[in-house]
Scaffold this motif. Sequence first.
Motif, PDB file in Angstrom:
ATOM      1  N   TYR A  93      26.634  65.433  80.526  1.00 23.98           N
ATOM      2  CA  TYR A  93      26.934  65.124  81.919  1.00 23.98           C
ATOM      3  C   TYR A  93      28.357  64.598  82.123  1.00 23.98           C
TER       4      TYR A  93
ATOM      5  N   THR B 202      33.549  64.469  84.856  1.00 28.52           N
ATOM      6  CA  THR B 202      32.240  65.047  85.142  1.00 28.52           C
ATOM      7  C   THR B 202      32.139  66.446  84.550  1.00 28.52           C
TER       8      THR B 202
ATOM      9  N   VAL C   7      26.101  65.304  87.237  1.00 23.87           N
ATOM     10  CA  VAL C   7      25.865  63.922  87.663  1.00 23.87           C
ATOM     11  C   VAL C   7      27.139  63.428  88.344  1.00 23.87           C
ATOM     12  N   ASN C   8      26.986  62.803  89.500  1.00 24.93           N
ATOM     13  CA  ASN C   8      28.125  62.254  90.236  1.00 24.93           C
ATOM     14  C   ASN C   8      28.409  60.817  89.815  1.00 24.93           C
TER      15      ASN C   8
ATOM     16  N   PRO D 185      28.854  57.071  91.165  1.00 21.71           N
ATOM     17  CA  PRO D 185      28.340  56.388  92.362  1.00 21.71           C
ATOM     18  C   PRO D 185      29.384  56.394  93.478  1.00 21.71           C
TER      19      PRO D 185
ATOM     20  N   GLU E 106      22.124  55.455  87.223  1.00 19.36           N
ATOM     21  CA  GLU E 106      21.963  55.332  88.667  1.00 19.36           C
ATOM     22  C   GLU E 106      21.518  56.663  89.279  1.00 19.36           C
ATOM     23  N   ALA E 107      22.007  57.766  88.713  1.00 22.75           N
ATOM     24  CA  ALA E 107      21.579  59.072  89.207  1.00 22.75           C
ATOM     25  C   ALA E 107      20.094  59.310  88.922  1.00 22.75           C
ATOM     26  N   GLU E 108      19.652  58.854  87.758  1.00 22.77           N
ATOM     27  CA  GLU E 108      18.242  58.987  87.402  1.00 22.77           C
ATOM     28  C   GLU E 108      17.364  58.181  88.352  1.00 22.77           C
TER      29      GLU E 108
ATOM     30  N   GLN F 180      18.048  57.379  91.483  1.00 21.82           N
ATOM     31  CA  GLN F 180      18.058  58.034  92.784  1.00 21.82           C
ATOM     32  C   GLN F 180      17.157  59.259  92.810  1.00 21.82           C
ATOM     33  N   ASN F 181      17.083  59.956  91.688  1.00 18.59           N
ATOM     34  CA  ASN F 181      16.280  61.175  91.616  1.00 18.59           C
ATOM     35  C   ASN F 181      14.799  60.868  91.458  1.00 18.59           C
TER      36      ASN F 181
END
Length: 274
Positions: free
Chosen positions: A197, A212, A224-225, A227, A268-270, A272-273
Motif C-alpha cells: 500500500y 502511495t 490506501v489514502n 488521512p 485508519e483506512a481499515e 473506516q472500511n
Amino acid sequence: MRDFNYKTGFTHGSVFHADDVFSAAFLKILNPEIIILRGNVVPENFDGIVFDIGFGEFDHHQPDNEKRENDIPYAAFGKLWRAFAPGRYPERIVKEMDESFICALDASDNGLERSQLADAVKAFNPAWNSDKDPNAAFEDAVLFAGQILVRTIKSLEAETNAEGVVKEAMQHAEDNVLVLPVYCPWNKYISQEDMIYFVVYPSARGGYCIHTVQTESKERKNRVNFPARWLGHPDNSLGMTFCHPGNFIACANTLEQAVNIARIAIKEAEVQNN
C-alpha cells in the motif's frame, strides 16, 4: 541483429518534423559519423539509407503503409527503430521505447494526434523572416533530439535495472509497506497481488518519502489514502515534514517515522472500511 553499415543517409528537405529529425538522431546513435543529406528527390543510385522520402522501406507516405497492432501507423522513426533496435537493446527496452515514446511521434506525424515534443522540434525550423540556413537548423534539431533519445533510452534501462532492487526488498516487506534501500523506479514491479500500500525510500532532500501505491484499474486510485487531516498539514508530532495535498506522497525525518506514518494510514483506512 540487423547490421547497420551505412555511412550516408538521405531524407526530405525543406521544413523538417520530429519524424525525420528523430530518425536522423537514431541513425547517428547507430553510426556517429554518418552524414545525413537532405533534398526533394532521392539522388539516382544513392547507396546510403533513405528515410521519410522515396516510398521505400523507411518511408511511410505510401497508401499501404503498415500499422501496429494498436492501429497506430508507422512513420519513418518507428520503422527504423523496428529494424535496427532489436539486438542492440534488450527486448524490453525495444518494446517499451516504441510503446511509450515512438508511438506518439509516429501518430503525430501521421496526423492522428498532436505531440508537444513534435511541436518543440518543429520550432527549430527557421522563421519565415529568418536568414538561418535550414540545413543548419536541421542539425540543431537533430542534436536536440539525440540528447532526448539517449536520455530516454538510459532512463528505460535504469527502470529495467531497478526490478532486482524492488524484488529483493519485496522479500522483506512487512505490514503492506515496502522499504527500498535507495530510490528507484518501482511502479512497474508491484502487482495487485503483492498487497503493498505504501513505498518508503530515502529522499534526495534528506529524510524519507512515503509514496502511495495505486490500483491497476483504469481509475488509478490509491490503494490506501493518507488521512485527510494530513493533506497540506503534516503532523509534526509524527516526524512528518510534508504531506502533499494531492494525497500521493508524504515525507518524514527518519525511516522509523516514515514506516510508522504508513502503518497509521493503513490502520485508519481499515477502521473506516469496517
